[in-house]
Design an enzyme around this catalytic site. Structure first.
Site, short mmCIF file in Angstrom:
data_model
loop_
_atom_site.label_atom_id
_atom_site.label_comp_id
_atom_site.label_asym_id
_atom_site.label_seq_id
_atom_site.Cartn_x
_atom_site.Cartn_y
_atom_site.Cartn_z
CG ASP A 1 -40.80 -1.74 10.09
OD1 ASP A 1 -39.76 -1.11 9.82
OD2 ASP A 1 -40.82 -2.98 10.21
CG HIS B 1 -33.90 2.60 4.08
ND1 HIS B 1 -34.18 1.63 3.13
CD2 HIS B 1 -32.92 3.37 3.55
CE1 HIS B 1 -33.40 1.82 2.08
NE2 HIS B 1 -32.62 2.86 2.31
#
Length: 460
Positions: free
Chosen positions: A368, A156
């Site tokens: 991110d 992730h």
């Protein structure tokens, strides 16, 4: 037909009306509740004595299988190697890497222990989907126990470039452990390329690329597949949550205290990778360079606490409190506080409704994997009068949401200019940008992410 077995570090039962959760928890739960199956992992409890057994709890089609960790395991596996070594490395902060051999050994030990807890629950036709950096050695541990099921892994967070990964001691062992999975999934093509580059240049592996198919990887005596699978949201569901939350007390309080001012809003876990300090300074620069914005716009930053027992996270909290106090001291008036910095968690409908009220979604992480806040902000908007998303180029979401205002989160002046552009953007342009992004989110929702990954995992 075999069950879907989800494995993640933390099992966090969530609901549409419950507390907001991180991107992994939301994405995994949304994927699992449609198909049914088992979600296995740490309960979040830190124990003084070893747990006796896994706790099983059924909620609709999902069985939550959780187990606690003793303090030593928590300190070494979670607080230590996972979050003091891997997290900064994978977010391109080698200067923050802390490495301890005992913590690495604990990380591997806990992965073997967790695998041993799960193995008795497995059936021969189950498909196992492991999530995130805490569990890189998990497939290797299952294979050592004789488990032959298909096992996939989804990361992730970003996968770092080779020169960054090389700064992590035992990096070769970690990549070798990844090669015990049948399929590796990454958020973006650059993450996939970073992994493939390491395989070729550092591990002496080979790659076979196929059009519109996963890359075939041969390394460490293993053959596996790897591809990018950008995680999504259910935009229609988020929009419904936003409408449901509009009448709530918290949302009505914000609307009443704005007094017709425009609202810039951010929601992030309190983390040094999120670019929070730079964001505060960009809002300050907007006030400095564009005085007409003063007392006409407010910035709401919600930053729930996370990993408060890790020094780097305590430091960022203190820095943010100091910055918000300094900026408010400089610009606040008797009836207006420029920055509302809130260090607590809110339920999903409240956040969705606040997104809907915000004229600007300000999402500017330094790095991110994806950032589902950006996608939820777009999803929550009123299509007749949508807000504008200001988005970091280093968020995975920027590769899809090209109709956002894309910024470099280290360019304070550039972010301030993007805020000014967003606040002044005409309605027709806002509608066109929102329409493009919303259509993309519907076409690439959580179900598409899940189905694409599981299709490739099951394919021989």
């Amino acid at each position: 037909m075999g069950r879907l077995i989800i494995v993640s570090n933390r099992v966090a039962p969530i609901s549409e009306g419950g507390p907001a959760a991180g991107g992994l928890a939301v994405g995994v739960y949304d994927a699992l509740k449609e198909t049914g199956g088992v979600w296995f992992g740490w309960s979040g409890d830190v124990l003084t004595v070893p747990p006796e057994a896994i706790k099983l709890e059924e909620q609709g089609p999902v069985t939550f299988a959780t187990i606690g960790l003793v303090r030593r395991d928590y300190d070494q596996y979670y607080r230590g190697f996972s979050n003091a070594t891997l997290w900064p490395a994978f977010h391109y902060r080698p200067d923050l890497i802390e490495f301890d051999r005992d913590e690495y050994d604990g990380y591997c030990r806990v992965n073997r222990w967790l695998a041993a807890q799960l193995a008795p629950l497995l059936r021969p036709d189950d498909v196992i989907w492991v999530h995130d950096y805490h569990l890189i050695p998990f497939a290797q541990a299952l294979r050592e126990l004789g488990v032959k099921n298909r096992i996939g892994f989804f990361l992730h967070i970003p996968f770092p470039a080779s020169q960054i990964l090389l700064s992590v001691p035992r990096h070769r062992e970690l990549v070798e452990a990844l090669c015990a999975f049948d399929l590796l999934g990454f958020q973006t093509e650059p993450d996939l390329h970073a992994f493939c580059d390491y395989v070729e240049t550092e591990a002496g592996g080979t790659l076979t690329r196929h059009a519109a198919k996963p890359v075939e990887v041969r390394a460490f005596g293993k053959t596996l597949k790897a591809a990018a699978y950008p995680i999504g949201v259910y935009p229609d569901e988020v929009r419904a949550l936003a409408k449901d939350g509009e009448s709530g007390r918290d949302v009505q309080t914000v609307k009443a205290t704005l007094h017709q001012r425009k609202l810039v809003m951010s929601v992030d876990r309190l983390d040094y990778s999120k670019g929070l300090v730079e964001r505060f300074r960009a809002f300050e620069r907007l006030m400095e360079h564009d005085p007409q914005q003063r007392n006409n716009v407010s910035f709401l930053q919600i930053a729930p606490p996370t990993r408060s027992d890790v020094d780097a996270y305590r430091d960022i909290r203190l820095q943010l409190e100091a910055e918000s106090g300094r900026i408010n001291g400089r610009y606040a008036e008797l009836d207006w506080t420029p920055i509302r910095y809130i260090h607590r968690q809110y339920e999903r409908p409240v956040l969705a409704a606040l997104f809907r009220e915000a004229h600007v979604g300000f999402v500017t992480p330094l790095r991110d994997g994806m950032n589902l806040v950006a996608k939820e902000y777009v999803s929550a908007q009123d299509p007749d009068d949508p807000g504008v998303l200001v988005l970091s180029q280093f968020a995975g979401a920027a590769r899809e949401l090209k109709a956002a205002l894309i910024v470099n989160p280290l360019d304070i002046d550039g972010m301030a200019e993007a805020l000014a552009t967003a606040l002044a953007m005409p309605l027709d342009e806002r509608r066109a940008r929102h329409r493009e992004m919303y259509a993309l989110l519907r076409d690439n929702n959580v179900s598409v992410w899940r189905d694409n990954f599981l299709r490739d995992l099951k394919a021989r």
